[in-house]
Design a protein around this motif. Structure first.
Motif, PDB file in Angstrom:
ATOM      1  N   GLY A   1       0.780  -1.231   0.000  1.00 42.73           N
ATOM      2  CA  GLY A   1       0.000   0.000   0.000  1.00 42.73           C
ATOM      3  C   GLY A   1       0.814   1.284   0.000  1.00 42.73           C
ATOM      4  N   GLU A   2       2.133   1.184  -0.088  1.00 40.76           N
ATOM      5  CA  GLU A   2       2.994   2.367  -0.095  1.00 40.76           C
ATOM      6  C   GLU A   2       3.671   2.542  -1.441  1.00 40.76           C
ATOM      7  OE1 GLU A   2       5.470   3.395   3.456  1.00 40.76           O
ATOM      8  OE2 GLU A   2       5.106   1.280   3.919  1.00 40.76           O
ATOM      9  N   ARG A   3       3.928   3.796  -1.791  1.00 40.38           N
ATOM     10  CA  ARG A   3       4.731   4.130  -2.975  1.00 40.38           C
ATOM     11  C   ARG A   3       6.135   4.447  -2.467  1.00 40.38           C
ATOM     12  NH1 ARG A   3       6.094   9.076  -5.593  1.00 40.38           N
ATOM     13  NH2 ARG A   3       6.333   8.825  -7.832  1.00 40.38           N
ATOM     14  N   LEU A   4       7.103   3.613  -2.822  1.00 44.05           N
ATOM     15  CA  LEU A   4       8.468   3.713  -2.309  1.00 44.05           C
ATOM     16  C   LEU A   4       9.453   3.962  -3.447  1.00 44.05           C
ATOM     17  CD1 LEU A   4       8.200   0.549  -0.042  1.00 44.05           C
ATOM     18  CD2 LEU A   4       7.930   2.934   0.682  1.00 44.05           C
ATOM     19  N   THR A   5      10.630   4.433  -3.084  1.00 46.86           N
ATOM     20  CA  THR A   5      11.706   4.603  -4.056  1.00 46.86           C
ATOM     21  C   THR A   5      12.766   3.544  -3.817  1.00 46.86           C
ATOM     22  OG1 THR A   5      11.309   6.988  -4.139  1.00 46.86           O
ATOM     23  CG2 THR A   5      13.421   6.208  -4.958  1.00 46.86           C
ATOM     24  N   MET A   6      13.162   2.889  -4.881  1.00 48.50           N
ATOM     25  CA  MET A   6      14.164   1.817  -4.818  1.00 48.50           C
ATOM     26  C   MET A   6      15.547   2.381  -5.135  1.00 48.50           C
ATOM     27  SD  MET A   6      11.892  -0.953  -7.022  1.00 48.50           S
ATOM     28  CE  MET A   6      13.303  -1.480  -7.900  1.00 48.50           C
ATOM     29  N   CYS A   7      16.554   1.811  -4.521  1.00 49.45           N
ATOM     30  CA  CYS A   7      17.941   2.150  -4.849  1.00 49.45           C
ATOM     31  C   CYS A   7      18.545   1.022  -5.675  1.00 49.45           C
ATOM     32  CB  CYS A   7      18.735   2.418  -3.576  1.00 49.45           C
ATOM     33  SG  CYS A   7      18.365   4.021  -2.883  1.00 49.45           S
ATOM     34  N   ASP A   8      17.810   0.604  -6.659  1.00 54.97           N
ATOM     35  CA  ASP A   8      18.235  -0.439  -7.598  1.00 54.97           C
ATOM     36  C   ASP A   8      17.437  -0.255  -8.874  1.00 54.97           C
ATOM     37  OD1 ASP A   8      20.093  -2.411  -6.149  1.00 54.97           O
ATOM     38  OD2 ASP A   8      18.459  -2.125  -4.724  1.00 54.97           O
ATOM     39  N   ALA A   9      17.902  -0.843  -9.967  1.00 53.52           N
ATOM     40  CA  ALA A   9      17.216  -0.760 -11.254  1.00 53.52           C
ATOM     41  C   ALA A   9      17.146  -2.160 -11.862  1.00 53.52           C
ATOM     42  CB  ALA A   9      17.944   0.207 -12.177  1.00 53.52           C
ATOM     43  N   PRO A  10      16.168  -2.978 -11.461  1.00 56.04           N
ATOM     44  CA  PRO A  10      16.084  -4.365 -11.930  1.00 56.04           C
ATOM     45  C   PRO A  10      15.943  -4.527 -13.441  1.00 56.04           C
ATOM     46  CG  PRO A  10      14.599  -4.017 -10.077  1.00 56.04           C
ATOM     47  CD  PRO A  10      15.137  -2.676 -10.469  1.00 56.04           C
ATOM     48  N   LEU A  11      15.448  -3.498 -14.113  1.00 61.54           N
ATOM     49  CA  LEU A  11      15.326  -3.596 -15.568  1.00 61.54           C
ATOM     50  C   LEU A  11      16.704  -3.678 -16.229  1.00 61.54           C
ATOM     51  CD1 LEU A  11      13.355  -3.735 -17.903  1.00 61.54           C
ATOM     52  CD2 LEU A  11      13.250  -1.235 -17.890  1.00 61.54           C
ATOM     53  N   GLY A  12      17.708  -3.099 -15.579  1.00 64.82           N
ATOM     54  CA  GLY A  12      19.073  -3.194 -16.102  1.00 64.82           C
ATOM     55  C   GLY A  12      19.539  -4.638 -16.210  1.00 64.82           C
ATOM     56  N   THR A  13      19.098  -5.493 -15.291  1.00 66.15           N
ATOM     57  CA  THR A  13      19.452  -6.915 -15.360  1.00 66.15           C
ATOM     58  C   THR A  13      18.862  -7.543 -16.619  1.00 66.15           C
ATOM     59  OG1 THR A  13      19.543  -7.068 -12.956  1.00 66.15           O
ATOM     60  CG2 THR A  13      19.291  -9.147 -14.155  1.00 66.15           C
TER      61      THR A  13
END
Length: 166
Positions: free
Chosen positions: A13-25
């Motif tokens: 239920g939260e909108r968070l910011t990630m310190c990763d970019a899984p699409l790069g994988t």
């Protein structure tokens, strides 16, 4: 390198910011890689991906950015035929989600330190573990809450001309 804008994650239920970019994988594994255009020094990969964790599965639900031809990037431009969501079956690894107040700003990548880190471990797109790491408590009442970028330079959109004085 400037601190980078993180991808977004909808989780519990939260909108968070990630310190990763899984699409790069996905791109490193050989997935079709459109040519993204960086929009600022804080977004050198050229896009922000939005993710959703649903029933312990990681889904890519949006991509925002510019392509090198000036067109808007979208989920459809990377995954034709999948306009709404893509299961991230390619992703195995840890995603770090900073929480709480800023303890130490680092003007590079995702190196800033926050009071807590939510650590989400995935195998083939399925959440297999989660933990919270405590990094300390801010003694600064004015410290910003949640992930942010301290400074950036914005680039013009590809295909647009800059006006000049003659």
């Amino acid at each position: 390198m400037t601190a980078q804008i993180g991808d977004l994650l909808f989780y519990q239920g939260e909108r968070l910011t990630m310190c990763d970019a899984p699409l790069g994988t996905y791109f490193r594994l050989g997935g079709a890689y459109p040519e993204f255009e960086p929009s600022s020094t804080a977004l050198m990969r050229g896009y922000v991906a939005t993710w959703e964790l649903l029933d312990d599965r990681l889904y890519l639900i949006a991509i925002q950015g510019w392509l090198s031809d000036g067109a808007d990037a979208s989920l459809e431009s990377v995954f034709p035929g999948y306009p709404e969501r893509v299961f991230a079956h390619w992703y195995s690894g840890r995603i770090r989600v900073p929480r709480g107040k800023l303890l130490k700003y680092v003007h590079a990548g995702y190196a800033s330190v926050y009071e807590r880190d939510l650590l989400l471990d995935f195998e083939r797109g399925v959440l297999v573990a989660s933990a919270e790491k405590h990094n300390g408590v801010s003694d600064n009442p004015d410290a910003p809450e949640g992930y942010g970028v301290g400074a950036l330079t914005v680039f013009s959109r590809p295909g647009t001309q800059q006006e000049t004085d003659d």
